[in-house]
Write a protein that holds these residues in place. Structure first.
Motif, mmCIF file in Angstrom:
data_model
loop_
_atom_site.group_PDB
_atom_site.id
_atom_site.type_symbol
_atom_site.label_atom_id
_atom_site.label_comp_id
_atom_site.label_asym_id
_atom_site.label_seq_id
_atom_site.Cartn_x
_atom_site.Cartn_y
_atom_site.Cartn_z
ATOM 1 N N GLU A 44 39.205 71.970 3.291
ATOM 2 C CA GLU A 44 40.162 71.523 4.101
ATOM 3 C C GLU A 44 41.519 72.532 4.542
ATOM 4 O O GLU A 44 41.598 73.067 5.759
ATOM 5 C CB GLU A 44 40.021 69.983 3.900
ATOM 6 N N THR A 45 42.005 73.236 3.551
ATOM 7 C CA THR A 45 42.997 73.700 4.196
ATOM 8 C C THR A 45 42.796 75.670 3.513
ATOM 9 O O THR A 45 43.696 76.427 3.640
ATOM 10 C CB THR A 45 43.970 73.795 2.540
ATOM 11 N N GLY A 46 41.954 75.734 3.490
ATOM 12 C CA GLY A 46 40.477 77.242 4.388
ATOM 13 C C GLY A 46 41.941 78.007 4.842
ATOM 14 O O GLY A 46 41.811 79.284 4.786
ATOM 15 N N GLN A 47 41.991 77.855 5.998
ATOM 16 C CA GLN A 47 42.441 78.096 6.987
ATOM 17 C C GLN A 47 44.326 78.516 7.018
ATOM 18 O O GLN A 47 44.672 79.620 7.309
ATOM 19 C CB GLN A 47 41.912 77.099 8.343
ATOM 20 N N GLU A 48 44.665 77.323 5.980
ATOM 21 C CA GLU A 48 46.230 77.800 6.279
ATOM 22 C C GLU A 48 45.601 78.910 5.320
ATOM 23 O O GLU A 48 47.383 79.628 5.338
ATOM 24 C CB GLU A 48 46.611 76.113 5.527
ATOM 25 N N VAL A 49 45.211 78.621 4.079
ATOM 26 C CA VAL A 49 45.350 79.973 2.792
ATOM 27 C C VAL A 49 45.466 81.126 3.675
ATOM 28 O O VAL A 49 45.584 81.957 3.573
ATOM 29 C CB VAL A 49 44.710 79.539 2.269
ATOM 30 N N ALA A 50 44.387 81.338 4.012
ATOM 31 C CA ALA A 50 43.838 82.530 5.281
ATOM 32 C C ALA A 50 44.934 83.259 5.992
ATOM 33 O O ALA A 50 45.521 83.975 6.163
ATOM 34 C CB ALA A 50 42.743 82.121 5.888
ATOM 35 N N THR A 51 45.308 82.109 6.936
ATOM 36 C CA THR A 51 46.553 82.502 7.588
ATOM 37 C C THR A 51 47.779 83.213 7.354
ATOM 38 O O THR A 51 48.259 83.329 7.817
ATOM 39 C CB THR A 51 47.049 81.802 8.721
ATOM 40 N N GLY A 52 48.217 82.105 6.071
ATOM 41 C CA GLY A 52 49.667 82.646 4.992
ATOM 42 C C GLY A 52 49.175 84.417 4.542
ATOM 43 O O GLY A 52 50.030 84.707 5.074
ATOM 44 N N LEU A 53 47.700 84.318 4.122
ATOM 45 C CA LEU A 53 47.350 85.694 4.033
ATOM 46 C C LEU A 53 47.743 87.047 4.738
ATOM 47 O O LEU A 53 47.921 87.620 4.762
ATOM 48 C CB LEU A 53 46.642 85.859 2.973
ATOM 49 N N TYR A 54 47.358 86.144 5.936
ATOM 50 C CA TYR A 54 47.747 87.313 7.068
ATOM 51 C C TYR A 54 48.900 87.803 7.707
ATOM 52 O O TYR A 54 49.538 88.467 7.896
ATOM 53 C CB TYR A 54 46.845 86.668 8.394
ATOM 54 N N ALA A 55 49.665 85.998 7.093
ATOM 55 C CA ALA A 55 51.169 86.620 7.311
ATOM 56 C C ALA A 55 51.798 87.511 6.598
ATOM 57 O O ALA A 55 52.521 88.416 6.911
ATOM 58 C CB ALA A 55 51.593 85.563 7.196
ATOM 59 N N ALA A 56 51.696 87.578 5.267
ATOM 60 C CA ALA A 56 52.054 88.279 3.732
ATOM 61 C C ALA A 56 51.415 89.461 4.746
ATOM 62 O O ALA A 56 52.045 90.298 4.119
ATOM 63 C CB ALA A 56 51.254 87.337 2.474
ATOM 64 N N THR A 57 50.455 90.130 5.191
ATOM 65 C CA THR A 57 50.123 91.028 5.232
ATOM 66 C C THR A 57 51.298 91.934 6.091
ATOM 67 O O THR A 57 50.902 92.758 6.181
ATOM 68 C CB THR A 57 48.567 91.247 6.102
ATOM 69 N N GLY A 58 50.991 90.403 7.679
ATOM 70 C CA GLY A 58 51.940 91.387 8.117
ATOM 71 C C GLY A 58 53.592 91.676 8.754
ATOM 72 O O GLY A 58 53.987 92.946 8.568
ATOM 73 N N LEU A 59 53.889 90.943 7.545
ATOM 74 C CA LEU A 59 54.991 90.945 6.551
ATOM 75 C C LEU A 59 55.365 92.720 5.901
ATOM 76 O O LEU A 59 56.571 92.755 6.243
ATOM 77 C CB LEU A 59 55.851 89.996 6.104
ATOM 78 N N SER A 60 54.566 92.532 5.334
ATOM 79 C CA SER A 60 54.434 93.417 4.000
ATOM 80 C C SER A 60 54.135 94.473 4.734
ATOM 81 O O SER A 60 54.936 96.263 4.323
ATOM 82 C CB SER A 60 53.142 93.378 2.686
ATOM 83 N N ALA A 61 53.099 94.919 6.290
ATOM 84 C CA ALA A 61 53.421 95.956 7.372
ATOM 85 C C ALA A 61 54.346 96.674 7.353
ATOM 86 O O ALA A 61 55.157 97.591 8.079
ATOM 87 C CB ALA A 61 51.820 95.963 8.054
#
Length: 199
Positions: A44-61
């Motif tokens: 159920e929370t798969g998309q939230e987890v993936a979105t959080g990881l993408y956000a961390a990727t963008g911030l680190s970039a």
């Protein structure tokens, strides 16, 4: 900018320590997104987890890109080839920052749109767009690696050629001499035949 006293002595700036975070995070984010797409409602929370990881990727970039702009002042660019590689690296790094952070915002907005969140087809499209962010990430890494390993930017030779020394004794020769000593000296020519015939 990171103070010099916080950096190891073998790095000229903080960029080499930061740049690997978005590379690692993008693969983790894509893997989590693929798992969420496969499991669907079972996670159920798969998309939230993936979105959080993408956000961390963008911030680190973003952090990685700006640490790279600060790092330019700490290294020497002495050849046209190095300058050209640096220019390509900077362009792809900027494109990586824009694409990953923009995609993270898109995924975050999709969480609040019901038809995007519930439709599998929309998730498939978003997943493919996420895969597309690997292209600028790859080009950035290729040019960054070429700067260091091909152009030698930011690299200082610290190894010294050891002074020539006498070679170590050959253990094989020592063993051979020892065996020859045990077996005894070889008799002189002609003496063996006369000794054998003596009573």
């Amino acid at each position: 900018m990171v103070p010099d006293f916080l950096l190891p002595e073998w790095v000229p700036n903080a960029h080499p320590l930061i740049v690997h975070f978005p590379i690692a995070l993008i693969f983790v984010a894509i893997a989590a997104d693929a798992l969420a797409l496969w499991l669907g409602e079972r996670w159920e929370t798969g998309q939230e987890v993936a979105t959080g990881l993408y956000a961390a990727t963008g911030l680190s970039a973003v952090v990685s890109y700006y640490s790279g702009t600060w790092a330019i002042d700490t290294v020497s660019i002495v050849t046209p080839g190095a300058a050209q590689t640096l220019s390509a690296h900077s362009f792809w790094a900027w494109y990586t920052m824009v694409s990953t952070s923009g995609y993270a915002l898109l995924r975050a907005a999709g969480l609040f749109i019901p038809w995007v969140r519930t439709r599998r087809s929309a998730h498939v499209v978003l997943f493919l767009l996420g895969l597309g962010t690997l292209v600028p990430m790859h080009e950035t890494g290729e040019n960054g690696g070429a700067m260091v390993y091909k152009r030698g930017v930011g690299v200082t030779r610290t190894q010294e050629i050891p002074a020539p020394s006498s070679p170590a004794p050959d253990s094989t020769r020592r063993d051979t001499v020892h065996r020859d000593t045990v077996q005894g000296p070889t008799p002189a020519a002609g003496s063996s035949s006369s000794g054998a015939g003596a009573p």
